[in-house]
Design a protein around this motif. Structure first.
Motif, PDB file in Angstrom:
ATOM      1  N   ILE A 167       0.844  -1.202   0.000  1.00 38.82           N
ATOM      2  CA  ILE A 167       0.000   0.000   0.000  1.00 38.82           C
ATOM      3  C   ILE A 167       0.876   1.248   0.000  1.00 38.82           C
ATOM      4  N   LEU A 204      -9.867  -7.521   1.793  1.00 41.12           N
ATOM      5  CA  LEU A 204      -9.354  -6.220   2.212  1.00 41.12           C
ATOM      6  C   LEU A 204     -10.304  -5.102   1.815  1.00 41.12           C
ATOM      7  N   ALA A 229     -11.487  -2.051   4.150  1.00 45.36           N
ATOM      8  CA  ALA A 229     -11.363  -0.664   3.693  1.00 45.36           C
ATOM      9  C   ALA A 229     -12.707   0.052   3.777  1.00 45.36           C
ATOM     10  N   LEU A 248      -3.716   0.718   5.399  1.00 44.97           N
ATOM     11  CA  LEU A 248      -5.004   0.665   4.706  1.00 44.97           C
ATOM     12  C   LEU A 248      -5.894   1.830   5.129  1.00 44.97           C
TER      13      LEU A 248
END
Length: 431
Positions: free
Chosen positions: A138, A311, A315, A334
């Motif tokens: 990320i 994920l 998020a 994140l």
């Protein structure tokens, strides 16, 4: 006087590759290589049967012709001649494997047969990341995107499959693949972005990642502006998961030095947040984690949204949260990408290591920042890694001495919490 800053085939280059194979990419020493290898031979055809590319450095393969070849590698941006050699046939590979804007010149006898300046415009470039890490990628992805925009190349990013849905629709002009789907034969250039712990010759990174920050090391490897920028995320659903105001927390980590080792810390913060009218949602993957008798569980009063969920779902929870309180771990990265205020509790890293957040919590009165100390070697296999104070009363004091009052004060600096700022911190003795 010209200095050969590169290496003759079979000397320094091979030595660095052996070091990397033993160290692994993005891992501590002693693990196997975790990034796909380049094509067996260079992918670009040149005159008289020679081949070249920029996969794993500048590579040139020279066939036997009965006449000697001469090869020169230069850096267009510095004007330095990096390496020059003569040989009958064989293989030349630059020592530097990170981005360099190379000029490759080749002669056969006294005739120059190739002068190629690096130019990725309209060509295939692969940026590959290690599998098994979330926060690192990320933090790194925006620099790969910046490379694409700077060089106008056709970019492929190789990463762990669970991360691909998080980015694919957000960047439709980038090809996202797993390591198994990499096509090395099509690439003009390949760059490996990882944490190279044993790169003493600085072959894979121009500067040690511990000195520039975990995410910004990608900028130096790829030769782009190191200014940080969170990546865009593709959410399966952007709707709010619950109507009530809430704060997300992440209490788990992969090694004990990352945990908040204050035994009452999480309980006090959960009580504090609930007292302010927030529901507290734990979005870790595991409700309990640790080694042996040392385990950490969801704090009492926090709601359980753990589990093996995409994920994108985590998020979504983060996007609508009033804040995220967590550690130096993937969920904090994140949350940063989701645009959520992040209260990050970390003592084993220096703040330069992570993205900038005004709500960073560290206690400089305690031992701190061992991760960013180039004299220390992090061991991923040692769950109780504490290089300076292991097996002493000071073990893990870097977060054990971070108080709940510090975390409350950080929460109070978030604008939405401003009206409910915690009382001023009392004076406490550190030892």
């Amino acid at each position: 006087m010209r200095h050969s800053l590169g290496a003759e085939p079979g000397t320094e280059t091979d030595k660095v590759m052996r070091e990397r194979d033993s160290a692994g990419a993005g891992t501590a020493q002693g693990t196997s290589r975790r990034l796909p290898r380049p094509a067996a031979q260079p992918t670009q055809a040149g005159p008289i049967g020679l081949r070249f590319d920029f996969n794993d450095g500048c590579r040139v393969m020279l066939p036997e012709t009965g006449r000697p070849w001469r090869v020169r590698l230069s850096d267009l941006d510095t004007g330095n001649v990096l390496f020059e050699t003569s040989l009958r046939s064989g293989y030349v590979n630059s020592t530097k494997r990170y981005f360099v804007r190379f000029r490759l010149e080749v002669w056969i006898g006294n005739e120059q047969v190739l002068c190629h300046d690096y130019d990725a415009a309209g060509r295939d470039v692969l940026v590959q990341f290690p599998v098994g890490t979330i926060g690192d990628i990320i933090g790194w992805l925006s620099y790969a995107i910046a490379f694409k925009e700077l060089h106008r190349c056709r970019l492929t990013c190789a990463m762990g499959e669970p991360l691909i849905p998080l980015f694919r629709d957000a960047y439709p002009d980038v090809r996202f693949v797993s390591h198994a789907q990499v096509e090395p034969e099509r690439q003009y250039a390949t760059y490996s972005v990882a944490l190279f712990f044993d790169d003493h010759e600085q072959a894979y990174q121009p500067c040690d990642f511990r000195q520039v920050g975990l995410h910004r090391t990608a900028a130096y490897i790829l030769g782009v502006d190191p200014a940080e920028q969170p990546p865009r995320l593709a959410l399966r659903s952007a709707s709010r998961p619950i109507a009530d105001p809430y704060v997300c927390i992440g209490v788990q980590a992969t090694t004990q030095c990352k945990y908040w080792n204050n035994p009452r810390g999480w309980a006090e913060i959960v009580d504090h947040l609930k007292g302010l009218g927030y529901r507290v949602i734990c979005i870790d993957q595991k409700p309990m984690h640790g080694r042996g008798a040392i385990t950490t569980e969801i704090p009492d009063g926090a709601e359980d949204e753990t589990g093996d969920r995409p994920l994108q779902e985590r998020a979504r929870w983060l996007k609508h949260a009033a804040a995220f309180v967590g550690l130096s771990s993937g969920l904090s990265w994140l949350a940063w990408a989701a645009g959520t205020p992040v209260v990050m509790i970390s003592g084993f890293t220096h703040p330069i290591n992570e993205f900038m957040t005004p709500y960073r919590v560290i206690n400089y009165h305690a031992c701190n920042s061992c991760w960013n100390d180039v004299r220390q070697q992090f061991d991923h296999h040692d769950f109780l890694w504490c290089p300076r104070h292991r097996d002493t009363p000071r073990q893990f004091e870097c977060t054990r001495l971070i108080t709940a009052d510090q975390v409350k004060a950080a929460l109070g600096r978030i604008p939405s919490f401003a009206a409910e700022t915690a009382d001023p911190m009392p004076r406490t003795a550190i030892r």
